[in-house]
Design a protein around this motif. Structure first.
Motif, PDB file in Angstrom:
ATOM      1  N   ARG A 135     -63.384  29.048 -95.024  1.00  0.00           N
ATOM      2  CA  ARG A 135     -62.654  28.296 -94.089  1.00  0.00           C
ATOM      3  C   ARG A 135     -61.791  27.329 -94.799  1.00  0.00           C
ATOM      4  O   ARG A 135     -60.370  27.215 -94.380  1.00  0.00           O
TER       5      ARG A 135
ATOM      6  N   GLU B 252     -75.836  24.590 -90.012  1.00  0.00           N
ATOM      7  CA  GLU B 252     -74.576  24.443 -90.298  1.00  0.00           C
ATOM      8  C   GLU B 252     -74.259  23.777 -91.531  1.00  0.00           C
ATOM      9  O   GLU B 252     -73.729  23.779 -92.451  1.00  0.00           O
TER      10      GLU B 252
ATOM     11  N   ASP C  67     -57.561  20.510 -90.074  1.00  0.00           N
ATOM     12  CA  ASP C  67     -58.257  20.206 -88.756  1.00  0.00           C
ATOM     13  C   ASP C  67     -58.553  21.545 -88.272  1.00  0.00           C
ATOM     14  O   ASP C  67     -57.953  22.208 -87.575  1.00  0.00           O
ATOM     15  N   TYR C  68     -59.651  22.221 -88.557  1.00  0.00           N
ATOM     16  CA  TYR C  68     -60.163  23.508 -88.153  1.00  0.00           C
ATOM     17  C   TYR C  68     -60.435  23.679 -86.502  1.00  0.00           C
ATOM     18  O   TYR C  68     -60.334  24.556 -86.163  1.00  0.00           O
ATOM     19  N   GLN C  69     -61.048  22.545 -86.198  1.00  0.00           N
ATOM     20  CA  GLN C  69     -61.023  22.592 -84.745  1.00  0.00           C
ATOM     21  C   GLN C  69     -59.838  22.827 -83.928  1.00  0.00           C
ATOM     22  O   GLN C  69     -59.786  23.716 -83.005  1.00  0.00           O
ATOM     23  N   GLN C  70     -58.862  22.007 -84.350  1.00  0.00           N
ATOM     24  CA  GLN C  70     -57.679  22.064 -83.624  1.00  0.00           C
ATOM     25  C   GLN C  70     -57.002  23.356 -83.909  1.00  0.00           C
ATOM     26  O   GLN C  70     -56.467  23.967 -83.018  1.00  0.00           O
ATOM     27  N   ARG C  71     -57.229  23.872 -85.147  1.00  0.00           N
ATOM     28  CA  ARG C  71     -56.439  25.185 -85.248  1.00  0.00           C
ATOM     29  C   ARG C  71     -57.227  26.277 -84.599  1.00  0.00           C
ATOM     30  O   ARG C  71     -56.488  27.182 -84.005  1.00  0.00           O
ATOM     31  N   ASN C  72     -58.490  26.415 -84.176  1.00  0.00           N
ATOM     32  CA  ASN C  72     -59.161  27.273 -83.542  1.00  0.00           C
ATOM     33  C   ASN C  72     -58.577  27.089 -82.079  1.00  0.00           C
ATOM     34  O   ASN C  72     -58.403  28.093 -81.499  1.00  0.00           O
ATOM     35  N   ASN C  73     -58.448  26.016 -81.622  1.00  0.00           N
ATOM     36  CA  ASN C  73     -57.789  26.083 -80.584  1.00  0.00           C
ATOM     37  C   ASN C  73     -56.390  26.443 -80.128  1.00  0.00           C
ATOM     38  O   ASN C  73     -56.162  27.136 -79.144  1.00  0.00           O
TER      39      ASN C  73
ATOM     40  N   ASP D 123     -70.655  15.036 -88.673  1.00  0.00           N
ATOM     41  CA  ASP D 123     -71.579  16.003 -88.283  1.00  0.00           C
ATOM     42  C   ASP D 123     -71.676  17.205 -89.555  1.00  0.00           C
ATOM     43  O   ASP D 123     -72.285  17.924 -89.007  1.00  0.00           O
TER      44      ASP D 123
ATOM     45  N   SER E  11     -68.984  18.897 -90.271  1.00  0.00           N
ATOM     46  CA  SER E  11     -68.216  20.053 -90.263  1.00  0.00           C
ATOM     47  C   SER E  11     -66.589  19.947 -90.876  1.00  0.00           C
ATOM     48  O   SER E  11     -66.008  20.672 -90.693  1.00  0.00           O
TER      49      SER E  11
END
Lengths: 321, 321
Positions: A203, A288, B99-105, B140, B142
């Motif tokens: 990732r 995780e 920013d993997y969260q933003q990219r997924n969104n 967290d 992540s």
């Protein structure tokens, strides 16, 4: 089934298949294949058109005090097993992947390239630690010096007692991905921390590879399959069953309401110690982040490493309440 | 010329061209393009069928005390310049690559994918150092935590005063290589240590990318082109000419028989200091290993970093006797 030794030949092979529209699955192994590996290979077969198995005992993940020189190896036997499965399209058995001078020389020889001569190049291997600590004056600065660190996930569990292990694993997996260029790669969840580290590396570095974690395969009596099991005496092997039993007992206890991780860990340690094992660690961590938990809230995994004689075994069990 | 923001769209674009048999060259930049960049792009054009320019100010290579927030940026102006060259096929302007969260969104939004809206995502950027030192409880587990280290080459020269710089550079270049999947990538030799580090990373990790080092482009008066030059006052700019002059003088001296590196470095330091610059370092190193030399034997490069006002400039000159 093709047996390919040279990285350049391996990449060309993969690209030919990719250009023909076929997807490629890679199963990276250190050889001495057992049913656990064959299970990974079956899974690979189900998620891509073409299956490649790599066999490479990676010196980059062993420290000088570890068992690189005695790590079990039987490449001819492995090739025989793989050819019998009839579902493997290519086996990649490279010589030393860290000796760039030797690789250049190989590439220059007209007789090299795809070959059926298997050789794991053990003689040419040096651990990354030995290399790093070599005398400065002998070092012309042309050696391997690039390492991938997954900085938090690599710290706990096996990372505590094996400080260079995961940087070696992450680095060689990146090398294999760049050489084989798979669409999918399969890793066993027996090496749980390794699997999570590879997922995170993929990732974070935007690798175009989908990672699949495959469930642990066990002997009928519960012992998790491992290439190192052959080094257990019959007595040690019997004692080692305590690992799986302790994990099952802790999982049962958790599912019956015991969510205090200290209590659960104590029962695991006690059962293995009483059987004659020497605990390296027993931890209950988030699935995780691999952070140690005090109480079971999120999905966790109970991870154990223990010595029986001079053999270090690891095992784990996921618990979701 | 296509402008592509999303990593997934970029990779699809590249793969379409690759399947059509076209080779791809990548020119990674941090934007604020000048003639130096355009020279890299011309070179890219000459060695592949398709040219991709990436524009991304990489937060991973700035420490909190450095000039990420003031690093010059003008994406609309850059796109205009690139469209005038008529030799760029695609510009990759990703938002925050960490920013993997933003990219997924983003990936989940049906309207995303290829777009012409350029935005360098500066607001969402955080330096890798800030991230690493964030309070444990807020973390967290992540976030991005994978870094590539080229352990020896990253230590000297700019690595001394910029300890996280090269791990950030190596990491983002690996990410870009995995997203764009180029056959060739062009780097300027003005960032000499960066170029050598990328070459070594590519070899050590078996990337299937050919790296080309492009010669330094200078103003008519000798100042090496840099995006940071716009931040020099006219007076500072005049003083900064001392860098190139000192390098030329040292090269002349070496070619006239002065092979003592201490003497040569002293003359460089003296000339820049007298002009009003503040030396960060002046080193004479082997071109391959970047190890400091006492006498010029092998091909060397004279490397300088110096401050003029609050602008840090680097420059270098190769010397082969």
């Amino acid at each position: 089934m093709e047996v390919i030794r040279e990285p350049a030949a391996m990449r060309s092979w993969s690209r030919r298949h990719r250009m023909a529209g076929r997807s490629i699955a890679l199963v990276p192994t250190m050889g001495f294949l057992h049913e656990g590996h064959l299970s990974l290979i079956s899974q690979a077969r189900s998620c891509a058109d073409i299956t490649v198995v790599s066999i490479y005992v990676n010196p980059g993940q062993f420290s000088p005090s570890e068992d690189l020189s005695t790590y079990p190896s039987d490449v001819p036997g492995d090739l025989l097993k793989l050819s019998h499965t009839a579902i493997v399209d290519a086996v990649f058995c490279p010589p030393n992947l860290y000796d760039y001078q030797q690789r250049n020389n190989h590439a220059a020889e007209p007789s090299s390239g795809t070959t059926t001569k298997a050789n794991d190049g053990r003689a040419a291997m040096i651990s990354c630690i030995e290399e790093a600590s070599s005398v400065e004056d002998d070092d012309d600065g042309s050696g391997h010096e690039t390492w991938i660190r997954v900085e938090k996930l690599e710290q706990g569990l096996c990372g505590k007692s094996r400080p260079v292990f995961f940087r070696g694993v992450a680095t060689v997996v990146a090398k294999l991905f760049h050489i084989v260029e798979p669409d999918v790669a399969i890793f066993g969840k027996k090496d749980y921390q390794q699997w999570r580290i590879i997922c995170r590396m993929v990732r974070d570095l935007d690798f175009a590879v989908k990672i699949i974690g495959s469930e642990i395969i066990r002997e009928p009596d519960g012992l998790a399959l491992s290439s190192r099991n052959v080094r257990l005496s019959p007595e040690e092997r019997e004692k080692a069953l305590s690992i799986n039993r302790s994990l099952l007992r802790a999982k049962d206890a958790a599912q019956s309401g015991q969510i205090n991780c200290e209590e659960l860990k104590s029962s695991v340690v006690q059962m293995i110690t009483e059987a004659g094992g020497r605990i390296d660690y027993a931890e209950i961590v988030d699935q995780e982040s691999l952070k140690p938990m005090e109480k079971i809230k999120s999905p966790v995994v109970i991870c154990v490493a223990a010595w029986f004689g001079n053999v270090r075994l690891i095992d784990n069990m996921e618990v979701v309440l």
